[in-house]
Write a protein that holds these residues in place. Structure first.
Motif, PDB file in Angstrom:
ATOM      1  N   GLN B 110       0.825  -1.219   0.000  1.00  0.00           N
ATOM      2  CA  GLN B 110       0.000   0.000   0.000  1.00  0.00           C
ATOM      3  C   GLN B 110       0.853   1.260   0.000  1.00  0.00           C
ATOM      4  N   ASP B 111       1.970   1.191  -0.704  1.00  0.00           N
ATOM      5  CA  ASP B 111       2.837   2.363  -0.878  1.00  0.00           C
ATOM      6  C   ASP B 111       3.303   2.951   0.465  1.00  0.00           C
ATOM      7  N   GLY B 112       3.401   2.101   1.478  1.00  0.00           N
ATOM      8  CA  GLY B 112       3.887   2.567   2.773  1.00  0.00           C
ATOM      9  C   GLY B 112       2.870   3.372   3.562  1.00  0.00           C
ATOM     10  N   GLY B 113       1.638   3.418   3.074  1.00  0.00           N
ATOM     11  CA  GLY B 113       0.631   4.260   3.729  1.00  0.00           C
ATOM     12  C   GLY B 113       0.299   3.825   5.138  1.00  0.00           C
ATOM     13  N   ILE B 114       0.392   2.524   5.407  1.00  0.00           N
ATOM     14  CA  ILE B 114       0.050   2.038   6.738  1.00  0.00           C
ATOM     15  C   ILE B 114       1.077   2.494   7.758  1.00  0.00           C
ATOM     16  N   LEU B 166      14.355   4.536   9.102  1.00  0.00           N
ATOM     17  CA  LEU B 166      14.263   4.002   7.742  1.00  0.00           C
ATOM     18  C   LEU B 166      12.826   4.124   7.222  1.00  0.00           C
ATOM     19  N   GLY B 167      11.872   3.787   8.076  1.00  0.00           N
ATOM     20  CA  GLY B 167      10.472   3.875   7.675  1.00  0.00           C
ATOM     21  C   GLY B 167      10.029   5.307   7.406  1.00  0.00           C
ATOM     22  N   VAL B 168      10.460   6.243   8.238  1.00  0.00           N
ATOM     23  CA  VAL B 168      10.059   7.640   8.060  1.00  0.00           C
ATOM     24  C   VAL B 168      10.628   8.191   6.755  1.00  0.00           C
ATOM     25  N   VAL B 169      11.905   7.885   6.484  1.00  0.00           N
ATOM     26  CA  VAL B 169      12.527   8.416   5.269  1.00  0.00           C
ATOM     27  C   VAL B 169      11.898   7.789   4.025  1.00  0.00           C
ATOM     28  N   ARG B 170      11.600   6.485   4.090  1.00  0.00           N
ATOM     29  CA  ARG B 170      11.093   5.805   2.897  1.00  0.00           C
ATOM     30  C   ARG B 170       9.604   6.029   2.692  1.00  0.00           C
ATOM     31  N   TYR B 171       8.829   6.044   3.777  1.00  0.00           N
ATOM     32  CA  TYR B 171       7.373   6.052   3.610  1.00  0.00           C
ATOM     33  C   TYR B 171       6.699   7.390   3.938  1.00  0.00           C
ATOM     34  N   VAL B 172       7.329   8.210   4.772  1.00  0.00           N
ATOM     35  CA  VAL B 172       6.687   9.463   5.170  1.00  0.00           C
ATOM     36  C   VAL B 172       7.326  10.652   4.458  1.00  0.00           C
ATOM     37  N   ALA B 173       8.629  10.851   4.678  1.00  0.00           N
ATOM     38  CA  ALA B 173       9.299  11.967   4.010  1.00  0.00           C
ATOM     39  C   ALA B 173       9.545  11.654   2.536  1.00  0.00           C
ATOM     40  N   ARG B 174       9.736  10.376   2.243  1.00  0.00           N
ATOM     41  CA  ARG B 174       9.951   9.912   0.868  1.00  0.00           C
ATOM     42  C   ARG B 174      11.150  10.573   0.204  1.00  0.00           C
TER      43      ARG B 174
END
Lengths: 203, 203
Positions: B110-114, B166-174
């Motif tokens: 889901q494109d990291g949305g969760i 890692l999650g914040v950079v990849r899925y939130v800040a992108r």
DNA sequence: GTCTATACAACGATAGAC
DNA sequence: GTCTATCGTTGTATAGAC
């Protein structure tokens, strides 16, 4: 410098009459334009036009686009650019530890509340979020890896993962023991990671 | 005692009459109690009392408190406990890489949305935020370091800094290139960090 | 009769009071 | 250290649905 004053259609050079506050006008204009356009898309000229002053005033009052952004939008109690410049002066072999130490001592003020507010902005869908992200990606994390010849962007991103994660755990989630740990404990623990991301082998 | 009793003062044993849905009652009660009390403070007994069923029903329907929390509050498309159990089975020398690989393949849906939604919950001041934080600190990050004799909590926190970052950079800040990087590139880059936090020297 | 959702007791662990 | 209370969890007998 010549200071001829022609009254027909041209702008008068030299100091403007008293009573105008160019600096404040630039700050207000900068907040508007940055939040509308993001950091990269916003131009110094557009900000100056909005403030109805000459673009050169940005350099005169703030020293550049980055510093204007720092002062207008971030409102931090320290200047990221200056701290990064300090880091670049030292020994490359201890860069990792020094990055972590500078990061922690910079954000440890006000119980980490400023970092927490920043993360909330990025996490939410505020207008400034994209400006924040662009600024940090380009002018903070990117700055430290510009010496690296190849995969500089990946190194900058990896640095960001570790530093942002450290900040989130210490200042936002407040997991123990990291939330209350002394700076040097974390420097020893996280420093080698940062050192490797900046100068070591990552593939 | 708030448990329902019959006329003789004894609770009726055995299967309840049709129409009752113990499972759904537990889910509702769990959401309420977890959001009011946090994860640690919420007790299985209190949830069962709220749902007006026996505490053993939590085990019967969900397999335990952790799984109840996962299903009632997190509503993830995967079970964190199961993934962690898988990780614990493998070789300790490759644990770092396997943690990163499992983390990325779990959240890449889901494109990291969760993951982004989870971070927003933690960053905001929602009622569930403290429950989320406690759960992840204790039952996710803490689980992987319970073998470590000393400084297990510090190791769990360090693991959290790297994985959350890692999650914040990849899925939130992108940030690019991490946002679009292949899983194995990041496994190679971040795996050694996690390996050191879990089994290496951190002081 | 078979299956299973249920109730209750009890266990080991843990935390706090004294 | 000892005692107590409470936690999550487990074992087992049983009542009701099938």
């Amino acid at each position: 410098m010549t200071t001829p004053t022609n009254q027909d259609g041209e702008r008068r050079r030299g100091r403007r009459p008293g009573g105008t506050d160019t600096r404040a006008a630039l700050l207000t204009a900068a907040r508007e334009v940055f939040s509308e356009q993001g950091y990269d898309n916003a131009t110094v000229r557009a900000i100056a036009r909005r403030a109805e002053v000459d673009p050169a005033m940005v350099n005169h009052w703030f020293g550049g686009k980055e510093s204007l952004f720092t002062e207008a939008v971030l409102e931090l109690p320290f200047n990221p650019q200056e701290r990064i410049a300090e880091l670049a002066k030292g020994d490359l072999d201890t860069l990792g530890e020094r990055v972590v130490r500078t990061f922690l001592t910079s954000w440890d003020v006000q119980d980490g509340g400023i970092f927490a507010a920043l993360i909330r902005s990025v996490a939410s869908r505020e207008r400034v979020a994209s400006a924040l992200k662009e600024f940090f990606q380009r002018s903070v994390f990117g700055q430290l890896t510009e010496v690296a010849d190849d995969s500089a962007e990946l190194r900058a991103n990896l640095l960001a993962t570790q530093m942002i994660g450290l900040g989130v755990v210490r200042y936002v989630a407040r997991f123990e023991p990291v939330a209350s740990a002394g700076v040097e404990v974390l420097v020893k623990a996280v420093g080698p990671t940062v050192q490797r991301y900046l100068t070591g082998s990552i593939d």
